[in-house]
Design an enzyme around this catalytic site. Sequence first.
Site, mmCIF file in Angstrom:
data_model
loop_
_atom_site.group_PDB
_atom_site.id
_atom_site.type_symbol
_atom_site.label_atom_id
_atom_site.label_comp_id
_atom_site.label_asym_id
_atom_site.label_seq_id
_atom_site.Cartn_x
_atom_site.Cartn_y
_atom_site.Cartn_z
ATOM 1 C CB CYS A 7 15.402 -11.695 -1.877
ATOM 2 S SG CYS A 7 14.984 -12.209 -3.571
ATOM 3 C CG HIS A 46 12.886 -12.525 -6.946
ATOM 4 N ND1 HIS A 46 12.208 -12.113 -5.883
ATOM 5 C CD2 HIS A 46 12.090 -11.940 -7.884
ATOM 6 C CE1 HIS A 46 11.049 -11.154 -5.767
ATOM 7 N NE2 HIS A 46 10.971 -11.241 -7.315
ATOM 8 C CG ASN A 85 -2.395 -17.510 -1.205
ATOM 9 O OD1 ASN A 85 -3.317 -18.134 -1.475
ATOM 10 N ND2 ASN A 85 -2.023 -16.976 -0.098
ATOM 11 C CG HIS A 96 10.752 -14.639 -3.191
ATOM 12 N ND1 HIS A 96 11.927 -14.147 -3.259
ATOM 13 C CD2 HIS A 96 11.105 -15.735 -3.142
ATOM 14 C CE1 HIS A 96 12.907 -14.967 -3.164
ATOM 15 N NE2 HIS A 96 12.201 -16.152 -3.155
ATOM 16 C CG HIS A 98 5.196 -17.078 -0.428
ATOM 17 N ND1 HIS A 98 5.395 -16.105 -1.189
ATOM 18 C CD2 HIS A 98 3.876 -17.341 0.310
ATOM 19 C CE1 HIS A 98 4.215 -15.401 -1.058
ATOM 20 N NE2 HIS A 98 3.251 -16.045 -0.274
HETATM 21 P P1 5GP Z 1 0.978 -14.588 0.531
HETATM 22 O O1 5GP Z 1 -0.755 -13.942 1.132
HETATM 23 O O2 5GP Z 1 1.506 -13.796 -0.049
HETATM 24 O O3 5GP Z 1 0.560 -15.892 -0.180
HETATM 25 O O4 5GP Z 1 1.574 -15.082 1.977
HETATM 26 C C1 5GP Z 1 2.494 -14.167 2.754
HETATM 27 C C2 5GP Z 1 2.568 -14.895 3.816
HETATM 28 O O5 5GP Z 1 3.951 -14.135 4.152
HETATM 29 C C3 5GP Z 1 1.519 -14.455 4.968
HETATM 30 O O6 5GP Z 1 1.062 -15.497 5.384
HETATM 31 C C4 5GP Z 1 2.490 -13.413 5.986
HETATM 32 O O7 5GP Z 1 1.887 -13.857 7.221
HETATM 33 C C5 5GP Z 1 3.868 -13.913 5.607
HETATM 34 N N1 5GP Z 1 4.801 -12.917 5.953
HETATM 35 C C6 5GP Z 1 4.720 -11.596 5.596
HETATM 36 N N2 5GP Z 1 5.616 -10.898 6.086
HETATM 37 C C7 5GP Z 1 6.569 -11.860 6.812
HETATM 38 C C8 5GP Z 1 7.649 -11.490 7.463
HETATM 39 O O8 5GP Z 1 8.218 -10.546 7.657
HETATM 40 N N3 5GP Z 1 8.275 -12.601 8.228
HETATM 41 C C9 5GP Z 1 7.604 -13.990 8.194
HETATM 42 N N4 5GP Z 1 7.974 -14.994 8.880
HETATM 43 N N5 5GP Z 1 6.326 -14.015 7.441
HETATM 44 C C10 5GP Z 1 5.771 -12.946 6.782
HETATM 45 ZN ZN ZN Z 2 12.632 -12.194 -3.756
#
Ligand code: 5GP
Ligand code: ZN
Length: 113
Positions: A7, A46, A85, A96, A98
């Site tokens: 967010c 969100h 995921n 959140h 994605h």
């Molecule tokens: P998840 O594992 O939750 O599916 O993916 C989260 C993704 O967010 C990960 O691939 C991680 O590298 C990315 N990520 C985490 N923190 C940040 C951030 O502050 N900025 C950006 N651009 N990506 C982030």
């Molecule tokens: Zn959010």
Amino acid sequence: MENCLFCKIARKEVSSDIVFEDENFVVFRDINPIAPFHLLLIPRKHIHSIDHVKEEDKILMGDLILTAQKVARSHKLAGYKLHFNVGRQGGQVIDHIHLHLTADLPAQTGRKP
Ligand code: 5GP
Ligand code: ZN
């Protein structure tokens, strides 16, 4: 959501490398890419995860897929992967929703995107 990282990225309170945004979505580069090209697509709304999507989110989720298609085309990707995921056991770290868009090289340029 005040303390949600994504967010904050959507509100530009936390900086990120944004490649596309409109009224509903923000698309930015993953800070720790798992492929040569790795974007994250988020709705500004969100939603915790795919497991929290509601009937009222149907159009938004369809538009998320169309946004992925548009961004992939604009980067001339030869092919790409989309994945969510879902939940800690599913590898979700940020609560959140994605969509990960990953790819190797763009189709026409042969350059790294
Ligand atoms: P998840 O594992 O939750 O599916 O993916 C989260 C993704 O967010 C990960 O691939 C991680 O590298 C990315 N990520 C985490 N923190 C940040 C951030 O502050 N900025 C950006 N651009 N990506 C982030
Ligand atoms: Zn959010």
